[in-house]
Motif scaffolding. Structure first.
Motif, mmCIF file in Angstrom:
data_model
loop_
_atom_site.group_PDB
_atom_site.id
_atom_site.type_symbol
_atom_site.label_atom_id
_atom_site.label_comp_id
_atom_site.label_asym_id
_atom_site.label_seq_id
_atom_site.Cartn_x
_atom_site.Cartn_y
_atom_site.Cartn_z
ATOM 1 N N GLY A 111 -28.824 -41.302 56.893
ATOM 2 C CA GLY A 111 -30.117 -41.896 56.570
ATOM 3 C C GLY A 111 -30.615 -42.802 57.673
ATOM 4 N N TYR A 112 -29.735 -43.214 58.559
ATOM 5 C CA TYR A 112 -30.096 -44.085 59.677
ATOM 6 C C TYR A 112 -30.199 -43.253 60.954
ATOM 7 C CZ TYR A 112 -24.955 -43.870 59.808
ATOM 8 O OH TYR A 112 -23.652 -43.439 59.804
ATOM 9 N N ARG A 113 -30.727 -43.881 62.018
ATOM 10 C CA ARG A 113 -30.998 -43.144 63.252
ATOM 11 C C ARG A 113 -29.864 -43.312 64.252
ATOM 12 N NH1 ARG A 113 -35.073 -43.949 67.120
ATOM 13 N NH2 ARG A 113 -35.367 -46.057 66.346
ATOM 14 N N ILE A 114 -29.328 -42.179 64.687
ATOM 15 C CA ILE A 114 -28.364 -42.158 65.788
ATOM 16 C C ILE A 114 -29.134 -41.739 67.029
ATOM 17 C CG2 ILE A 114 -26.326 -41.013 66.718
ATOM 18 C CD1 ILE A 114 -25.415 -40.571 63.860
ATOM 19 N N ILE A 115 -29.019 -42.527 68.095
ATOM 20 C CA ILE A 115 -29.792 -42.189 69.280
ATOM 21 C C ILE A 115 -28.895 -42.087 70.501
ATOM 22 C CG2 ILE A 115 -31.816 -43.406 68.382
ATOM 23 C CD1 ILE A 115 -31.066 -45.317 70.959
ATOM 24 N N ASP A 116 -29.428 -41.467 71.496
ATOM 25 C CA ASP A 116 -28.895 -41.318 72.844
ATOM 26 C C ASP A 116 -29.007 -39.854 73.217
ATOM 27 O OD1 ASP A 116 -26.290 -42.926 74.728
ATOM 28 O OD2 ASP A 116 -27.795 -41.495 75.337
ATOM 29 N N GLU A 117 -30.000 -39.542 73.981
ATOM 30 C CA GLU A 117 -30.241 -38.151 74.350
ATOM 31 C C GLU A 117 -29.264 -37.656 75.413
ATOM 32 O OE1 GLU A 117 -32.129 -36.196 72.722
ATOM 33 O OE2 GLU A 117 -32.874 -37.775 71.457
ATOM 34 N N ASN A 118 -28.534 -38.585 76.039
ATOM 35 C CA ASN A 118 -27.511 -38.159 76.997
ATOM 36 C C ASN A 118 -26.270 -37.796 76.200
ATOM 37 O OD1 ASN A 118 -25.345 -38.046 78.842
ATOM 38 N ND2 ASN A 118 -26.448 -39.342 80.283
ATOM 39 N N GLU A 119 -25.943 -36.510 76.147
ATOM 40 C CA GLU A 119 -24.917 -36.021 75.235
ATOM 41 C C GLU A 119 -23.532 -36.552 75.535
ATOM 42 O OE1 GLU A 119 -24.937 -31.866 74.605
ATOM 43 O OE2 GLU A 119 -26.864 -31.904 73.589
ATOM 44 N N ASP A 120 -23.310 -37.033 76.777
ATOM 45 C CA ASP A 120 -21.971 -37.458 77.150
ATOM 46 C C ASP A 120 -21.713 -38.933 76.892
ATOM 47 O OD1 ASP A 120 -21.317 -34.914 78.015
ATOM 48 O OD2 ASP A 120 -22.160 -35.260 80.006
ATOM 49 N N ARG A 121 -22.746 -39.684 76.544
ATOM 50 C CA ARG A 121 -22.555 -41.119 76.350
ATOM 51 C C ARG A 121 -22.287 -41.428 74.876
ATOM 52 N NH1 ARG A 121 -23.470 -43.904 80.843
ATOM 53 N NH2 ARG A 121 -24.702 -42.940 82.488
ATOM 54 N N LEU A 122 -21.637 -42.569 74.633
ATOM 55 C CA LEU A 122 -21.299 -42.954 73.275
ATOM 56 C C LEU A 122 -22.574 -43.271 72.497
ATOM 57 C CD1 LEU A 122 -18.173 -45.207 73.840
ATOM 58 C CD2 LEU A 122 -18.271 -42.775 73.340
ATOM 59 N N VAL A 123 -22.530 -42.994 71.207
ATOM 60 C CA VAL A 123 -23.722 -43.137 70.377
ATOM 61 C C VAL A 123 -24.090 -44.602 70.176
ATOM 62 C CG1 VAL A 123 -23.330 -41.001 69.126
ATOM 63 C CG2 VAL A 123 -22.391 -43.137 68.234
ATOM 64 N N LYS A 124 -25.358 -44.796 69.848
ATOM 65 C CA LYS A 124 -25.865 -46.079 69.397
ATOM 66 C C LYS A 124 -26.589 -45.842 68.085
ATOM 67 C CE LYS A 124 -28.158 -46.914 73.240
ATOM 68 N NZ LYS A 124 -27.658 -46.032 74.305
ATOM 69 N N ILE A 125 -26.640 -46.874 67.243
ATOM 70 C CA ILE A 125 -27.334 -46.780 65.969
ATOM 71 C C ILE A 125 -28.550 -47.692 66.048
ATOM 72 C CG2 ILE A 125 -27.210 -47.244 63.484
ATOM 73 C CD1 ILE A 125 -24.070 -46.480 65.459
ATOM 74 N N ALA A 126 -29.729 -47.143 65.808
ATOM 75 C CA ALA A 126 -30.970 -47.915 65.875
ATOM 76 C C ALA A 126 -31.314 -48.430 64.484
ATOM 77 C CB ALA A 126 -32.104 -47.047 66.416
ATOM 78 N N VAL A 127 -31.492 -49.753 64.374
ATOM 79 C CA VAL A 127 -31.831 -50.377 63.094
ATOM 80 C C VAL A 127 -33.178 -51.074 63.242
ATOM 81 C CG1 VAL A 127 -31.163 -52.091 61.367
ATOM 82 C CG2 VAL A 127 -29.409 -50.714 62.503
ATOM 83 N N PRO A 128 -34.185 -50.682 62.431
ATOM 84 C CA PRO A 128 -35.505 -51.313 62.547
ATOM 85 C C PRO A 128 -35.446 -52.809 62.232
ATOM 86 C CG PRO A 128 -35.593 -49.326 61.191
ATOM 87 C CD PRO A 128 -34.160 -49.649 61.398
ATOM 88 N N THR A 129 -36.244 -53.573 62.941
ATOM 89 C CA THR A 129 -36.332 -55.004 62.674
ATOM 90 C C THR A 129 -37.429 -55.263 61.651
ATOM 91 O OG1 THR A 129 -37.810 -55.227 64.577
ATOM 92 C CG2 THR A 129 -35.480 -55.685 64.939
ATOM 93 N N ALA A 130 -37.424 -56.451 61.076
ATOM 94 C CA ALA A 130 -38.373 -56.775 60.012
ATOM 95 C C ALA A 130 -39.809 -56.750 60.512
ATOM 96 C CB ALA A 130 -38.048 -58.146 59.419
ATOM 97 N N ASP A 131 -40.032 -57.152 61.777
ATOM 98 C CA ASP A 131 -41.399 -57.200 62.294
ATOM 99 C C ASP A 131 -41.896 -55.837 62.783
ATOM 100 O OD1 ASP A 131 -40.000 -56.836 64.622
ATOM 101 O OD2 ASP A 131 -40.355 -58.855 65.415
ATOM 102 N N GLY A 132 -41.017 -54.824 62.754
ATOM 103 C CA GLY A 132 -41.424 -53.482 63.140
ATOM 104 C C GLY A 132 -41.563 -53.277 64.628
ATOM 105 N N LYS A 133 -41.148 -54.250 65.425
ATOM 106 C CA LYS A 133 -41.250 -54.110 66.881
ATOM 107 C C LYS A 133 -40.002 -53.406 67.399
ATOM 108 C CE LYS A 133 -44.249 -58.141 67.401
ATOM 109 N NZ LYS A 133 -44.427 -59.486 68.007
ATOM 110 N N ASP A 134 -39.373 -53.902 68.462
ATOM 111 C CA ASP A 134 -38.202 -53.243 69.034
ATOM 112 C C ASP A 134 -37.073 -53.122 68.023
ATOM 113 O OD1 ASP A 134 -39.133 -52.661 71.532
ATOM 114 O OD2 ASP A 134 -38.490 -54.550 72.424
ATOM 115 N N ASP A 135 -36.452 -51.948 67.954
ATOM 116 C CA ASP A 135 -35.268 -51.773 67.109
ATOM 117 C C ASP A 135 -34.123 -52.607 67.659
ATOM 118 O OD1 ASP A 135 -36.610 -49.930 65.567
ATOM 119 O OD2 ASP A 135 -35.868 -48.207 66.685
ATOM 120 N N ARG A 136 -33.164 -52.911 66.782
ATOM 121 C CA ARG A 136 -31.891 -53.472 67.224
ATOM 122 C C ARG A 136 -30.918 -52.302 67.380
ATOM 123 N NH1 ARG A 136 -30.050 -58.543 66.214
ATOM 124 N NH2 ARG A 136 -28.309 -57.780 67.467
#
Length: 627
Positions: A111-136
């Motif tokens: 249900g959450y977003r896993i990001i990193d289009e470089n397939e060889d790098r370790l994953v990151k999880i993007a969590v929206p912030t309350a103000d809707g600006k940059d994800d954490r």
């Protein structure tokens, strides 16, 4: 209790009865995919520790990031799986040590977003912030640390005293990257991780096999089917020595997949529309309830947003059959690797909550031709074994052999001044560990290998043991050379390091001895520093890694512009240049989330163009072939 003193050559650990450490508590932790728990040995009995309600020993491995910035872990996070799935993380153990390429085909399950289009790098999880600006952006290590902090707080509340030392279990099939990630999570949670113990070894200890004279000389199979991972291990236990003869399994097969099979069946059978993450989270929880209910009853029904869903045990048995078959194939492979027959197995131990499924128990019993041992709670058995191992480390058990270990991690310096541990602290010696690296600059002919000892994330905070240069590497584009660094730590604590470039065969080997002795007090200070500064270290590492990744992507983007200028429009060139400039500005700052955000923007824009470039190249190649 036993005290460990240091041999000054790199750090071989020897047991000494000269003095003891009074009042020391070492806990055992099972960091699970679905649930986690902590256990201790009290009055000679291993027991899992319950929460404040004194009822449930299990802590659901769930993390929710609330809008006010607070972090909820465990049962408190569960309601948000359906209401705020984008900020509620589950099954994080499946992400440890994994790259985006490992998980991209499973991305829609979360249900959450896993990001990193470089397939060889370790994953990151993007969590929206309350103000809707940059994800954490969070790493699986940071998320796992939140669960471990909760377990640490639970045991400290139970004992009324601080706890800083632990044994943490992992699947036997976990690779070096996943084990190191588990260690890092422990450190970030404020724990000195004395041992990473294989789950089958821990479960054997929990059943008392190898701790009693009548059980000496036993060969056992441990079938461990948890929420997200499966492994089977064949162990030989004799005179207190646990030898893993063979292991096999799948770090991406477990109860979650059983739930998914039910989800897929219900979705297809009832033509369910699961467009939103909230609905996907709801049906996943319903599937889990159905699976548990059908372990004791023949049919299960529940209303799902106005649709009455029904499924029976015969159906789920057929759905689970191919998944169970995969586990049995692993069992056969493990027996083959151990050069044993099924008749050679004395005990079959069942571990993990998913072994409660009747079809699993029947299949394993039939496969091995003997009744399985599931007398202990399968959810608790690993943590109980970890607590027994912790009790051994505390010096309270004298009949189990603990092999000599190295007390501080050994590793090399990587780009950005980061420490990459190759031999982790408390690894058994002798040991040999290898890891592959590559170059970061086009045409690089020489590679400096600098060897360090310590627990901090930056080499500047660790001790340098020596360095050498692997020279005459054939000039190639960055990322093409395959350079393997091998560490061999012998029984005398002498470290030998070998670097080899596989394409050319160039190699260099050195023997490294500590340039200065490390006293026990200095070692203790280094360990305390690593725990005290863990949060700062992780933040620094994340910033350096984000800068490194951004630098590589910027280099690739510039190459892309140059190589494809013939067909890119002025608008596309201007857009890519703009994204590059914004990313370059972010790299100069100290906000890793801003870097990751700008990096994601550039990736999102250029990915379709990269696909188009590939299509054009393929078409050009076909035209040349036809001509």
């Amino acid at each position: 209790m036993a005290k460990y003193s240091i041999d000054l050559q790199v750090g071989k650990v020897k047991e000494s009865e000269a003095s003891s450490t009074i009042g020391e508590t070492i806990v055992g932790i099972d960091l699970g995919t679905t649930n986690s728990l902590v256990a201790i040995v009290k009055d000679g009995i291993a027991q899992a520790v319950a929460g404040p309600d004194n009822k449930n020993v299990l802590v659901p491995s769930l993390i929710h990031f609330a809008e006010d910035g607070s972090v909820l872990v465990g049962d408190e996070a569960r309601p948000f799986l359906t209401t705020h799935p984008e900020r509620t993380i589950y099954s994080v153990k499946r992400l440890l040590g994994k790259s985006y390429g490992d998980l991209s085909t499973f991305e829609d399950r979360f249900g959450y977003r896993i990001i990193d289009e470089n397939e060889d790098r370790l994953v990151k999880i993007a969590v929206p912030t309350a103000d809707g600006k940059d994800d954490r952006y969070y790493s699986p290590v940071e998320l796992s640390a939140q669960i471990l902090k909760t377990l640490k707080a639970r045991i400290e509340q139970e004992l009324g005293t601080p706890v800083s030392r632990a044994v943490i279990t992992v699947p036997a099939y976990f690779n070096d990257s996943q084990r190191q990630a588990t260690r890092d999570a422990g450190k970030l949670a404020g724990l000195d991780v004395l041992r990473i113990v294989n789950e089958p070894t821990a479960s054997s200890l929990a059943y008392g096999i190898g701790l009693k004279d009548e059980d000496e000389g036993q060969t056992i199979a441990v079938y461990d089917l948890g929420g997200g991972t499966f492994d089977v291990s064949i162990l030989r236990i004799e005179q207190g020595i646990f030898e893993v003869m063979a292991t096999n399994g799948d770090t991406f097969l477990g109860g979650d997949d059983f739930d998914q099979a039910i989800v897929d069946y219900l979705t297809e059978t009832y033509s369910l529309n699961l467009a939103s993450p909230g609905l996907r989270g709801s049906i996943r929880l319903l599937a889990e309830r159905a699976k548990k209910a059908l372990s004791t009853q023949n049919s299960y029904s529940e209303d799902f947003h106005g649709t009455s869903l029904t499924i029976d045990r015969i159906t789920v048995d057929s759905l689970f059959e191919p998944l169970i078959a995969r586990t049995l194939a692993s069992c056969g492979s493990a027996l083959k690797d151990a050069e044993l027959e099924k008749a050679d197995i004395d005990h079959v131990i069942m571990v993990g909550g998913s072994t409660r499924v009747p079809a699993v128990q029947r299949a394993v019993t039939e496969f091995f031709g003997k009744a399985v041992n599931n007398t202990l709670d399968p959810d608790q058995v690993v943590a109980l074994g970890a607590a027994i191992q912790a009790d051994v480390l505390a010096g309270n058990q004298k009949d189990v052999l603990l092999l000599d270990i190295t007390p501080l991690s050994l590793g090399i310096e990587t780009v950005g001044g980061l420490m990459d541990p190759i031999i982790a602290r408390n690894s058994k010696v002798p040991t040999r560990v290898g890891r592959k690296y590559t170059t970061s600059v086009d045409g690089q002919k020489n590679l400096k290998v600098a060897v360090y000892q310590g627990e901090r994330d930056l080499v500047a905070d660790n001790r340098k043991l020596g360095e050498f240069v692997l020279s005459d590497i054939p000039p190639m584009a960055a990322g093409i050379p395959q350079i393997e660094i091998q560490f061999y730590l012998d029984a005398d604590g002498i470290l030998r390091v070998k670097a080899m470039e596989h394409r050319s065969g160039q190699s260099q080997t050195v023997t490294i001895k500590s340039q200065y002795g490390i006293t026990e007090e200095e070692m203790a200070e280094m360990l305390i520093d690593s725990i005290t500064n863990a949060e700062t270290d992780v933040a620094q590492r994340a910033l350096v890694e984000a800068r490194n990744e951004a630098t590589n992507v910027l280099l690739s983007a510039r190459k892309f512009l140059k190589q494809n200028e013939s067909w890119l429009t002025e608008e596309q060139v201007a857009a890519i240049t703009g994204y590059n400039d914004r990313l370059e500005a972010a790299v100069k700052g100290d906000d890793k989330d801003a870097i990751n955000g700008r990096l994601q923007e550039l990736n999102d824009y250029t990915t379709p163009l990269a696909h188009e470039a590939l299509d054009r190249n393929v078409a050009a190649a076909i035209r040349d072939e036809q001509v």
